[in-house]
Scaffold this motif. Structure first.
Motif, PDB file in Angstrom:
ATOM      1  N   ASP A 258       0.837  -1.208   0.000  1.00 19.82           N
ATOM      2  CA  ASP A 258       0.000   0.000   0.000  1.00 19.82           C
ATOM      3  C   ASP A 258       0.871   1.257   0.000  1.00 19.82           C
ATOM      4  OD1 ASP A 258      -2.264  -1.535  -0.003  1.00 19.82           O
ATOM      5  OD2 ASP A 258      -2.694  -1.294   2.136  1.00 19.82           O
ATOM      6  N   PHE A 259       1.956   1.217   0.745  1.00 27.38           N
ATOM      7  CA  PHE A 259       2.884   2.358   0.789  1.00 27.38           C
ATOM      8  C   PHE A 259       3.509   2.591  -0.583  1.00 27.38           C
ATOM      9  CE2 PHE A 259       7.056   4.286   1.439  1.00 27.38           C
ATOM     10  CZ  PHE A 259       6.746   5.352   2.276  1.00 27.38           C
ATOM     11  N   ASN A 260       3.933   1.498  -1.237  1.00 29.48           N
ATOM     12  CA  ASN A 260       4.554   1.629  -2.553  1.00 29.48           C
ATOM     13  C   ASN A 260       3.581   2.157  -3.601  1.00 29.48           C
ATOM     14  OD1 ASN A 260       7.000   0.756  -1.577  1.00 29.48           O
ATOM     15  ND2 ASN A 260       6.760  -1.361  -2.280  1.00 29.48           N
ATOM     16  N   TYR A 261       2.317   1.786  -3.471  1.00 31.32           N
ATOM     17  CA  TYR A 261       1.317   2.325  -4.410  1.00 31.32           C
ATOM     18  C   TYR A 261       1.245   3.849  -4.284  1.00 31.32           C
ATOM     19  CZ  TYR A 261      -2.911   2.678  -7.215  1.00 31.32           C
ATOM     20  OH  TYR A 261      -3.809   2.997  -8.218  1.00 31.32           O
ATOM     21  N   GLU A 262       1.280   4.341  -3.060  1.00 32.23           N
ATOM     22  CA  GLU A 262       1.229   5.795  -2.851  1.00 32.23           C
ATOM     23  C   GLU A 262       2.495   6.481  -3.384  1.00 32.23           C
ATOM     24  OE1 GLU A 262      -1.455   7.463  -1.944  1.00 32.23           O
ATOM     25  OE2 GLU A 262      -2.436   5.484  -1.929  1.00 32.23           O
TER      26      GLU A 262
END
Length: 421
Positions: A389-393
């Motif tokens: 989820d962090f990498n998507y952001e």
């Protein structure tokens, strides 16, 4: 103000990086009422907006004849020079016709002015711009000095003239900071850095019943742990590290799936990988026949899946490349919310890692620490979810269509004087 834009390249077809990125540029431009037209030697774009000139394709026999005599030697015979300039003059005429036929305002040259896969086309574009002063954006994905096969050359004079040309009418675009610095150092030419992008503003669709059949069709069970290597089988992809990782995990449930074929660089590397996997006890699946540009059926009636389908079914992405011009597969891992192993290739270190992405990183070789981090991701779903989820952001902030839109706005405005995006 709507702008009529002509894309020029050797090939706009398939899933190579140039074809994919040019389509993304066109989509962002279309979203703002600009119209795009296509000039190339091979094309899968709309016929009504395309002009296909066979000699513009680097695979044309006449172009291959030139390339065999242009590289790997220091001198060329007069007939090679004559053939280059004759074809360049012919291609220049077709570019004049292309710009007139569609009443174009701006050209975007995709990789044809930086890597000499088609020398006559590069010379033709250079002469056309020099003669007309036509507003041109040159999008450079690969420079010839980045490829060993162009290091011994009988066409150094032409490469200095056209790959790329130092013309004031051209705005140069590079895809990574090393290329930007090299272009300035080698040619005294400035450029705008525009990274490769994905549409992070539009999340991927949920896997449907079709996609969920992928595992079964390639012989992988639902509870197997699928490691996806979403690249071609070429040595610079470092796939031996992916085999070593799966072997080190010592889990028969771990399966390694490669999505693409060997391509045009021979099968010796694939054979070596298969032998390595067999001796290491790694279940290696080559699925290039089941993964294509779009869904469909193989000759024997089997399903063809998209790369997006394969990503949706993967548990972990391996990307241990030794060298990459940018690293589209890394962005795809972020986009499809999959954890990823990355070999810290130079562009990752310079342009992606500083953004703060959370990946399992290795430095040229696999360590016990790397293996244990991968095992933690497998064992801890909450940790894994937080990471993806962090990498998507991160992708949304730095590598999205909105980033491309801002960059293209500046480039187009420099020529038109109005905020066209």
């Amino acid at each position: 103000m709507a702008v009529r834009i002509g894309f020029i390249g050797t090939r706009f077809a398939g899933t190579d990086g140039v074809s994919l990125e040019s389509a993304k540029w066109a989509k962002v431009l279309w979203d703002h009422r600009h119209t795009s037209y296509w000039y190339s030697g091979l094309s899968d774009r709309d016929e009504d907006t395309s002009m296909v000139v066979p000699h513009a394709y680097f695979g044309h026999p006449d172009i291959e004849w030139i390339n065999r005599r242009a590289f790997g030697t220091r001198t060329r015979t007069p007939d090679v020079t004559q053939r280059i300039y004759a074809l360049a003059d012919y291609l220049k005429g077709t570019i004049y016709e292309f710009t007139r036929r569609h009443d174009l305002d701006l050209l975007i040259v995709q990789n044809a002015l930086c890597i000499p896969m088609n020398i006559p086309l590069g010379v033709a574009i250079t002469h056309f711009i020099a003669e007309t002063g036509f507003p041109t954006i040159a999008h450079h994905h690969d420079f010839y000095w980045e490829r060993d096969r162009f290091s011994v050359s009988a066409v150094t004079d032409l490469m200095w003239m056209s790959f790329p040309p130092a013309l004031t009418q051209i705005q140069n675009v590079t895809i990574n900071s090393f290329a930007q610095e090299d272009l300035a150092h080698r040619r005294g030419v400035s450029s705008i850095l525009v990274p490769n992008v994905l549409d992070f503003d539009t999340p991927p669709d949920e896997a449907d019943d079709y996609a969920r059949c992928f595992r079964k069709d390639i012989g992988i069970a639902e509870d197997d742990i699928m490691f996806l290597q979403p690249t071609r089988v070429v040595p610079r992809k470092g796939i031996e590290h992916a085999i070593s990782l799966v072997s080190a995990l010592r889990n028969d449930k771990c399966k390694l799936v490669i999505s693409h074929a060997s391509g045009d660089e021979g099968n010796e590397y694939l054979t070596a990988l298969q032998e390595m996997a067999e001796s290491a006890g790694v279940d290696l699946r080559l699925c290039d026949e089941q993964v294509g540009d779009k869904r469909g059926l193989t000759a024997d009636g089997g399903k063809i899946y998209t790369l997006a389908d394969a990503y949706s079914q993967a548990d972990f992405i391996t990307y241990p490349s030794i060298y990459e011009g940018f690293g589209n597969a890394l962005l795809e891992a972020f986009y499809y919310r999959k954890p990823v192993l990355v070999n810290r290739y130079s562009i990752f270190v310079a342009d992606i890692e500083p953004k703060g992405a959370k990946v399992i990183a290795m430095d040229g070789y696999l360590t016990k620490d790397v293996v244990s981090k991968v095992q933690k991701i497998i064992d801890d779903p909450a940790y894994r979810q937080e990471m993806v989820d962090f990498n998507y952001e991160i992708g949304k902030a730095f590598f999205s269509y909105s980033v491309l839109r801002r960059k293209l706005r500046a480039l187009v405005t420099n020529f038109t004087g109005t905020d066209g995006l």
